[in-house]
Enzyme design. Sequence first.
Site, PDB file in Angstrom:
ATOM      1  N   GLU A 113       0.799  -1.219   0.000  1.00 37.53           N
ATOM      2  CA  GLU A 113       0.000   0.000   0.000  1.00 37.53           C
ATOM      3  C   GLU A 113       0.838   1.278   0.000  1.00 37.53           C
ATOM      4  O   GLU A 113       0.400   2.307  -0.509  1.00 37.53           O
ATOM      5  CB  GLU A 113      -0.949   0.013   1.216  1.00 37.53           C
ATOM      6  CG  GLU A 113      -2.115  -0.940   1.112  1.00 37.53           C
ATOM      7  CD  GLU A 113      -3.074  -0.570  -0.011  1.00 37.53           C
ATOM      8  OE1 GLU A 113      -3.354   0.629  -0.195  1.00 37.53           O
ATOM      9  OE2 GLU A 113      -3.520  -1.485  -0.723  1.00 37.53           O
ATOM     10  N   SER A 411     -43.418 -35.871  35.666  1.00 34.20           N
ATOM     11  CA  SER A 411     -42.896 -36.387  36.935  1.00 34.20           C
ATOM     12  C   SER A 411     -41.630 -35.683  37.396  1.00 34.20           C
ATOM     13  O   SER A 411     -41.207 -35.854  38.532  1.00 34.20           O
ATOM     14  CB  SER A 411     -42.619 -37.888  36.803  1.00 34.20           C
ATOM     15  OG  SER A 411     -43.825 -38.594  36.581  1.00 34.20           O
TER      16      SER A 411
END
Length: 742
Positions: A113, A411
């Site tokens: 860059e 249960s």
Amino acid sequence: MRFDRDLWRDRAREGWTRLRGAWHDRQERKIVIGLAALSLGSCGTGGMVAAWTRACAGTCPTAESIESFAPRQASLVLDARGGVLGQFYRERRTVIDIDSLPAHVPMAFVAIEDKRFFEHEGVDPVRIIAAVRDNVIKGWGGPGGSTISMQLARNLFPQQLPASETSVRRKVAEIKLAMQMERRFEKRKILELYLNHIYLGAGAYGVEAAARSYFGKPARQLSYLEAATLAGLPQAPSAYDPRRHPERAERRRNVVLEAMAREGVITRAQAEEGKRTPLALSPPGGARGAPYFVEAVRRELEARFGELLYTGGLRIHTAIDPVLQRTAEQGLEEHLRRIEAGTYGGFRGPSYQQFTAGLKPGQAVTHTPYLQGIVVALDPATGLVRALVGGRDFQQSQFNRATQALRQPGSAFKPFVYAAALENGRAPSSGISDGPLSISVGSEVWSPKNYDGSYGGWTSLRSALRNSRNLATIRLGRETGIEKVRDLARRTGLGTRIPGYPSSYIGSGGVYPLDMMAAYASFSNGGWRVEPQFVARVENHRGELLWAPAPPPQRAVEPGIAWILTDMLREVVDRGTGYLVRDPSVGGLSYDVPAAGKTGTTNDATDVWFVGYTPDLLAGVWLGFDNPRPIGSGATGGTLAVPVWARVMRTAYANRKPPAPWTRPPDVVTRRVSGRTVYAEGCGGGTPDYFAARHVPEASCPQPRAAPQFVDPTPELPGRPVFPGQAREPRPEDFITPDERR
């Protein structure tokens, strides 16, 4: 003064004639060219000065504002080992220190860059001239002349310096801010800001977010090949997206490798080897694990932190065990597929595979008709969730059945009835009838039955709970009273209202599964109520503590009651309805791991449960359809939910020593019991059982009865009388063998 058009036309014609004449004279031509250049130079300089002074006109940021600039950062949800479970963000960014990165990461960006980054002062004239040349030769739209500092300027302030604007004003403003930054900050600081703010595609801002997105690792672990891949993205993040365009991304990566070798970041041999290496990415994904859990965290923290959750870079620490979570997810899915395949009997309903195969690409799912399930594991001492699966497929259904579904526990609710009975003075050895029962409910008569349709007669509470006897439990609940059962359930953490019907004692009232499972923690931890906790603590991006949930401890039940009930529930696991936990061919959980729990099955097997715990881990499993319907013939919590629960527990204790059994608290006393008789200490007979100290029944020490004395009622008759219990005297025929009798 009146304007004379003819006069001005004549003067212009005269001036043009003199200029043409001067142009033919060599000496006068030089003077004309010089005056023209001076005029153009003056205009250009004036234009540049005007552009420089008026470029921002009060709208551009300054280098000073960068020092106080706080970028939006993604908040990370971390598991117990520091791994990332998910992220919350508006912009997916995690700010890191450049010193934490290997040198090849920042230098890969510099090489491709801005190779003269460490030489220029924000603007690279050589790069600008080359950019102009390339655009003239190759056509406008070629590479630009922006340096890293100039790119950073527009990335930091995209609203003031929009990349879509191609005006001279924006370019001059970029240069001006870049030069200000160069004078104010060191090069490494500028490069660090750049690496944390550059957009790298797929919603990732900065190298840390991009590294985790594309490679599933932090930026500090990136190889030089992976760094080259990321460094190739700023030019065109969408065009070089490695997931959407892997061939383009690989070609661009190779260009970066060449630049890195040319600038001495890597060797020529490394560059050539890297070019031959295929592009390798991690599997895509947003939330990397526990999506239902991550969404539950988001819901909780959004209410507390608001927008800061998405922009503040928070570090959200949880207690999720990644191994346990993975086991819960895989174990549940594999087990559900076996159920759908008919391994456990006739299955009623469409399968997950059939439903998914019938979906069209992009089709929205509003309802999942296939079998669902949840798994939750948490620390019974703190309530911190260690694993949570809220459904089979988060992409198809974000509905969290663990926290949002109201289901009948069946249960699995019975332990709360028995705990209330223990508080009411009952003991495990107390008797209760399990015989036929009919109850008037309004204008109707309700005649409940046990699961297998049998009746047990007179039985102890311990046996009734171990074998999950409905009739005995209903009788016990009616004896104890619905208000006492409700009160105990509320104290342990069940917030849903329990109806006042007799069926509530066997779990007909709806509960939220996570609350139901967490309520069992009160039995495991000595009687303390715990709230399910998704978050252990929240820190800011600097590691400073912002919030840690610390709910005050609340006593739910007495330690003795909790311990006695746990002792009763241990029998459920060891030799009751949950015995498959220990079965080597099913659950395979060693007897070395102390465990207690309870199965749950509702009418027509629409919901099946198993909730169980050890001294340091509690887990629960639920299976059922979103719209309640029978799962299949013979479906019970013991056969369908237990295998998943046992697999989670085996994983939890695979590489560590099992915990010691629960310590009996001082408010529990032992007595020997036989039937309804409780023996005092020192007396023989009976078998040991446990009682809460404040409910110990009156003990006795029955004396053995003396042998009865019989008197011959007919002394005048010959021979001796025969009395009950008298030993038989030998007879002559007793000494004759069978062969001699023939």
